[in-house]
Design a protein around this motif. Structure first.
Motif, PDB file in Angstrom:
ATOM      1  N   ALA A 195       0.827  -1.205   0.000  1.00  0.00           N
ATOM      2  CA  ALA A 195       0.000   0.000   0.000  1.00  0.00           C
ATOM      3  C   ALA A 195       0.865   1.259   0.000  1.00  0.00           C
ATOM      4  O   ALA A 195       0.547   2.248  -0.668  1.00  0.00           O
ATOM      5  N   ARG A 196       1.967   1.213   0.748  1.00  0.00           N
ATOM      6  CA  ARG A 196       2.872   2.365   0.778  1.00  0.00           C
ATOM      7  C   ARG A 196       3.462   2.601  -0.603  1.00  0.00           C
ATOM      8  O   ARG A 196       3.540   3.749  -1.072  1.00  0.00           O
ATOM      9  N   GLU A 197       3.868   1.531  -1.287  1.00  0.00           N
ATOM     10  CA  GLU A 197       4.400   1.661  -2.639  1.00  0.00           C
ATOM     11  C   GLU A 197       3.353   2.224  -3.580  1.00  0.00           C
ATOM     12  O   GLU A 197       3.650   3.057  -4.448  1.00  0.00           O
ATOM     13  N   ALA A 198       2.106   1.778  -3.407  1.00  0.00           N
ATOM     14  CA  ALA A 198       1.020   2.290  -4.254  1.00  0.00           C
ATOM     15  C   ALA A 198       0.817   3.781  -4.044  1.00  0.00           C
ATOM     16  O   ALA A 198       0.566   4.534  -4.997  1.00  0.00           O
ATOM     17  N   MET A 199       0.922   4.231  -2.786  1.00  0.00           N
ATOM     18  CA  MET A 199       0.765   5.659  -2.502  1.00  0.00           C
ATOM     19  C   MET A 199       1.863   6.472  -3.199  1.00  0.00           C
ATOM     20  O   MET A 199       1.600   7.534  -3.777  1.00  0.00           O
ATOM     21  N   LEU A 200       3.100   5.955  -3.174  1.00  0.00           N
ATOM     22  CA  LEU A 200       4.195   6.655  -3.844  1.00  0.00           C
ATOM     23  C   LEU A 200       3.943   6.726  -5.347  1.00  0.00           C
ATOM     24  O   LEU A 200       4.222   7.747  -5.988  1.00  0.00           O
ATOM     25  N   GLU A 201       3.426   5.640  -5.918  1.00  0.00           N
ATOM     26  CA  GLU A 201       3.136   5.625  -7.357  1.00  0.00           C
ATOM     27  C   GLU A 201       2.040   6.620  -7.701  1.00  0.00           C
ATOM     28  O   GLU A 201       2.066   7.257  -8.756  1.00  0.00           O
ATOM     29  N   MET A 202       1.047   6.741  -6.809  1.00  0.00           N
ATOM     30  CA  MET A 202      -0.050   7.677  -7.054  1.00  0.00           C
ATOM     31  C   MET A 202       0.452   9.118  -7.146  1.00  0.00           C
ATOM     32  O   MET A 202      -0.124   9.951  -7.840  1.00  0.00           O
ATOM     33  N   ALA A 203       1.523   9.418  -6.422  1.00  0.00           N
ATOM     34  CA  ALA A 203       2.058  10.784  -6.457  1.00  0.00           C
ATOM     35  C   ALA A 203       2.649  11.129  -7.811  1.00  0.00           C
ATOM     36  O   ALA A 203       2.774  12.308  -8.164  1.00  0.00           O
ATOM     37  N   ASP A 204       3.062  10.132  -8.604  1.00  0.00           N
ATOM     38  CA  ASP A 204       3.537  10.325  -9.973  1.00  0.00           C
ATOM     39  C   ASP A 204       4.682  11.333 -10.049  1.00  0.00           C
ATOM     40  O   ASP A 204       4.683  12.238 -10.881  1.00  0.00           O
ATOM     41  N   GLY A 205       5.651  11.198  -9.128  1.00  0.00           N
ATOM     42  CA  GLY A 205       6.834  12.054  -9.189  1.00  0.00           C
ATOM     43  C   GLY A 205       6.657  13.457  -8.662  1.00  0.00           C
ATOM     44  O   GLY A 205       7.568  14.280  -8.764  1.00  0.00           O
ATOM     45  N   ASP A 206       5.489  13.766  -8.077  1.00  0.00           N
ATOM     46  CA  ASP A 206       5.162  15.108  -7.603  1.00  0.00           C
ATOM     47  C   ASP A 206       5.247  15.124  -6.079  1.00  0.00           C
ATOM     48  O   ASP A 206       4.412  14.525  -5.392  1.00  0.00           O
ATOM     49  N   GLY A 207       6.248  15.819  -5.522  1.00  0.00           N
ATOM     50  CA  GLY A 207       6.437  15.846  -4.082  1.00  0.00           C
ATOM     51  C   GLY A 207       5.281  16.485  -3.343  1.00  0.00           C
ATOM     52  O   GLY A 207       4.869  16.023  -2.273  1.00  0.00           O
ATOM     53  N   ARG A 208       4.738  17.569  -3.898  1.00  0.00           N
ATOM     54  CA  ARG A 208       3.614  18.238  -3.247  1.00  0.00           C
ATOM     55  C   ARG A 208       2.398  17.321  -3.196  1.00  0.00           C
ATOM     56  O   ARG A 208       1.698  17.245  -2.171  1.00  0.00           O
ATOM     57  N   ALA A 209       2.164  16.599  -4.289  1.00  0.00           N
ATOM     58  CA  ALA A 209       1.034  15.668  -4.318  1.00  0.00           C
ATOM     59  C   ALA A 209       1.218  14.564  -3.289  1.00  0.00           C
ATOM     60  O   ALA A 209       0.260  14.136  -2.635  1.00  0.00           O
ATOM     61  N   LEU A 210       2.451  14.085  -3.133  1.00  0.00           N
ATOM     62  CA  LEU A 210       2.698  13.034  -2.150  1.00  0.00           C
ATOM     63  C   LEU A 210       2.382  13.532  -0.749  1.00  0.00           C
ATOM     64  O   LEU A 210       1.728  12.824   0.043  1.00  0.00           O
ATOM     65  N   LEU A 211       2.817  14.733  -0.404  1.00  0.00           N
ATOM     66  CA  LEU A 211       2.582  15.236   0.939  1.00  0.00           C
ATOM     67  C   LEU A 211       1.095  15.434   1.198  1.00  0.00           C
ATOM     68  O   LEU A 211       0.623  15.241   2.321  1.00  0.00           O
ATOM     69  N   ASN A 212       0.346  15.802   0.174  1.00  0.00           N
ATOM     70  CA  ASN A 212      -1.110  15.898   0.333  1.00  0.00           C
ATOM     71  C   ASN A 212      -1.716  14.527   0.601  1.00  0.00           C
ATOM     72  O   ASN A 212      -2.626  14.385   1.429  1.00  0.00           O
ATOM     73  N   LEU A 213      -1.201  13.493  -0.096  1.00  0.00           N
ATOM     74  CA  LEU A 213      -1.682  12.133   0.149  1.00  0.00           C
ATOM     75  C   LEU A 213      -1.313  11.678   1.562  1.00  0.00           C
ATOM     76  O   LEU A 213      -2.128  11.060   2.262  1.00  0.00           O
ATOM     77  N   VAL A 214      -0.073  11.955   1.971  1.00  0.00           N
ATOM     78  CA  VAL A 214       0.378  11.572   3.311  1.00  0.00           C
ATOM     79  C   VAL A 214      -0.509  12.215   4.367  1.00  0.00           C
ATOM     80  O   VAL A 214      -0.930  11.570   5.345  1.00  0.00           O
ATOM     81  N   GLU A 215      -0.796  13.491   4.192  1.00  0.00           N
ATOM     82  CA  GLU A 215      -1.625  14.206   5.163  1.00  0.00           C
ATOM     83  C   GLU A 215      -3.017  13.577   5.253  1.00  0.00           C
ATOM     84  O   GLU A 215      -3.585  13.438   6.339  1.00  0.00           O
ATOM     85  N   GLN A 216      -3.530  13.169   4.088  1.00  0.00           N
ATOM     86  CA  GLN A 216      -4.855  12.556   4.069  1.00  0.00           C
ATOM     87  C   GLN A 216      -4.847  11.188   4.755  1.00  0.00           C
ATOM     88  O   GLN A 216      -5.699  10.895   5.589  1.00  0.00           O
ATOM     89  N   VAL A 217      -3.837  10.376   4.432  1.00  0.00           N
ATOM     90  CA  VAL A 217      -3.756   9.032   5.013  1.00  0.00           C
ATOM     91  C   VAL A 217      -3.508   9.111   6.512  1.00  0.00           C
ATOM     92  O   VAL A 217      -4.079   8.337   7.304  1.00  0.00           O
ATOM     93  N   ALA A 218      -2.671  10.033   6.946  1.00  0.00           N
ATOM     94  CA  ALA A 218      -2.325  10.160   8.358  1.00  0.00           C
ATOM     95  C   ALA A 218      -3.527  10.553   9.210  1.00  0.00           C
ATOM     96  O   ALA A 218      -3.543  10.309  10.422  1.00  0.00           O
ATOM     97  N   SER A 219      -4.527  11.155   8.590  1.00  0.00           N
ATOM     98  CA  SER A 219      -5.702  11.593   9.349  1.00  0.00           C
ATOM     99  C   SER A 219      -6.673  10.461   9.650  1.00  0.00           C
ATOM    100  O   SER A 219      -7.583  10.617  10.459  1.00  0.00           O
ATOM    101  N   TRP A 220      -6.478   9.307   8.998  1.00  0.00           N
ATOM    102  CA  TRP A 220      -7.396   8.190   9.209  1.00  0.00           C
ATOM    103  C   TRP A 220      -7.099   7.495  10.528  1.00  0.00           C
ATOM    104  O   TRP A 220      -5.933   7.215  10.853  1.00  0.00           O
ATOM    105  N   LYS A 221      -8.128   7.166  11.281  1.00  0.00           N
ATOM    106  CA  LYS A 221      -7.992   6.422  12.526  1.00  0.00           C
ATOM    107  C   LYS A 221      -8.265   4.951  12.228  1.00  0.00           C
ATOM    108  O   LYS A 221      -9.420   4.554  12.040  1.00  0.00           O
TER     109      LYS A 221
END
Length: 437
Positions: A195-221
């Motif tokens: 799943a972590r690898e999939a999240m990195l792939e979803m960012a498609d080389g865009d660091g800002r997009a990755l951090l937005n994904l990280v912020e979203q995933v980190a908010s899940w309980k």
């Protein structure tokens, strides 16, 4: 609303914490991830800083790779005032204010690094407006663009700037950024390895997009880490960056064409699929595949052109997505077909000769003579009817009088052109024999 040209950092919004991407913004060039090639002491930017001779720059790269951050840090490294504008929201009156403010700073002993985001959005006349202020030292220009500068920027502006190419972040770069984000957040993301690898792939080389994904995933309980499939259900995959009228369009069709030419069906299918996934019109691909059949396969496999035309027609009848399979089959066929550009080279040589020789007349013996006067002028005189000749071949010269006989078509020993080469050689021997006789 904050001043468009305000050089001071904006305070955090009162209604909530700063976004993760802003909190993790590098404070030094050494903290920038993914651009070591240009920032190392041996790289173009690093070498400038070591030498203390920073010049105007054009930072060319995809979104989310650090263009704004690098510009801001360059200003800090060189003690220049950092001024940021966007070409989308800035007009000529705004630019005048920027230049006037920069002149005042210069009079007070401080230079200005003017960062222009999406500089390609300025028209040619607006781009010319930067030149005198660059030349007299009022500003040090750092432009950022996602488009090819050689297509979008004035030659005069390019001649006064160094183009720095920034690369999309690799999966390893994105993983380092994700780890930095986890440290900032103080917790590990609730994802298993896939799943972590999939999240990195979803960012498609865009660091800002990755951090937005990280912020979203980190908010899940969550009680347990998510799997790849569970993550896919919660997150929408980012659409691949693809501009059907821009650089990516030409880059990918070039990659497809060269993969076909290089007889690599797997690579050809990959680039074909990339273009379809990006929303490319399959009819455009059908046209280009047919061109490849003519240009790169030619008479080495005459069937290749027919396969392309049939695939094109099948797509027109079936539509998408079923019809795209016919085009994919054409891609595979072209990649595996024997290659020859002999007819293409011959055609270009013949066109060049036609331009060079101007209006030379055909030899009179192959001209028709519908009138008595033309017969008296020798039109048609001495013409040998090939069907009456031995072997059905007269060996006459059909080029203009006085023009040395050229050779344009030289088929290789590949595919069907092996047979055509036998015919070319056969007629060449007969022609030589007839001329000697």
């Amino acid at each position: 609303m904050p001043d468009l040209f305000d050089t001071a950092p904006q305070p955090a919004h009162a209604e909530g914490p700063r976004p993760l991407a802003d909190r993790l913004r590098p404070r030094t060039l050494a903290e920038v991830i993914g651009q070591e090639k240009v920032l190392s002491p041996e790289g173009p930017l690093g070498a400038m800083l070591v030498a203390g001779s920073l010049s105007s720059l054009i930072l060319w790269g995809p979104p989310g790779v650090g263009k704004t951050t690098i510009a801001r840090l360059l200003a800090a490294e060189t003690d220049l005032a950092f001024v940021q504008i966007s070409a989308i929201f800035t007009g000529v009156p705004d630019l005048r204010k920027v230049f006037e403010a920069a002149k005042l700073r210069r009079q007070n002993g401080q230079g200005t690094l003017l960062f222009v985001d999406e500089i390609h959005r300025f028209n040619k006349a607006q781009q010319d407006g930067f030149l005198p202020h660059m030349e007299d030292g009022t500003i040090l220009l750092v432009g950022a663009t996602t488009e090819n500068p050689s297509f979008e920027l004035n030659a005069a502006l390019l001649s006064r700037s160094q183009v720095i190419v920034l690369e999309r972040l690799s999966l390893a770069d994105l993983e380092r950024l994700a780890q930095r984000a986890e440290k900032e957040l103080g917790r590990t993301l609730p994802l298993n390895g896939e799943a972590r690898e999939a999240m990195l792939e979803m960012a498609d080389g865009d660091g800002r997009a990755l951090l937005n994904l990280v912020e979203q995933v980190a908010s899940w309980k969550l009680a347990h880490p998510l799997t790849r499939d569970q993550l896919a259900q919660r997150l929408m995959r980012r659409a691949a960056k693809y501009d059907k009228s821009g650089d990516e369009h030409y880059n990918l069709i070039s990659a497809l064409h060269k993969s076909v030419r290089g007889s690599d069906p797997d690579a050809a299918l990959y680039w074909f699929a990339r273009m379809l996934e990006g929303g490319e019109d399959p009819r455009f691909l059908a046209r280009r595949l047919t061109r490849m059949a003519v240009e790169d396969i030619g008479l080495a496999d005459p069937q290749a052109q027919e396969v392309c035309l049939q695939g094109w027609q099948t797509y027109e009848r079936l539509g998408s997505p079923e019809g795209e399979l016919a085009l994919a089959q054409a891609v595979v066929y072209l990649a595996l077909a024997p290659k020859s550009n002999a007819a293409y080279v011959a055609y270009k040589a013949a066109r060049a000769a036609a331009r060079d020789t101007g209006s030379l007349m055909p030899p009179k013996h192959i001209l028709n003579a519908p009138t008595r006067m033309m017969k008296d002028q020798g039109y048609g005189s001495g013409y040998a009817y090939d069907h009456d000749a031995e072997d059905g071949f007269s060996g006459q010269d059909y080029f203009p009088e006085g023009m040395r006989r050229p050779v344009y078509y030289t088929p290789p020993e590949r595919g069907f052109e092996r047979e055509l080469k036998k015919r070319v050689d056969y007629f060449a021997r007969l022609r030589s024999k007839r001329q000697v006789g």
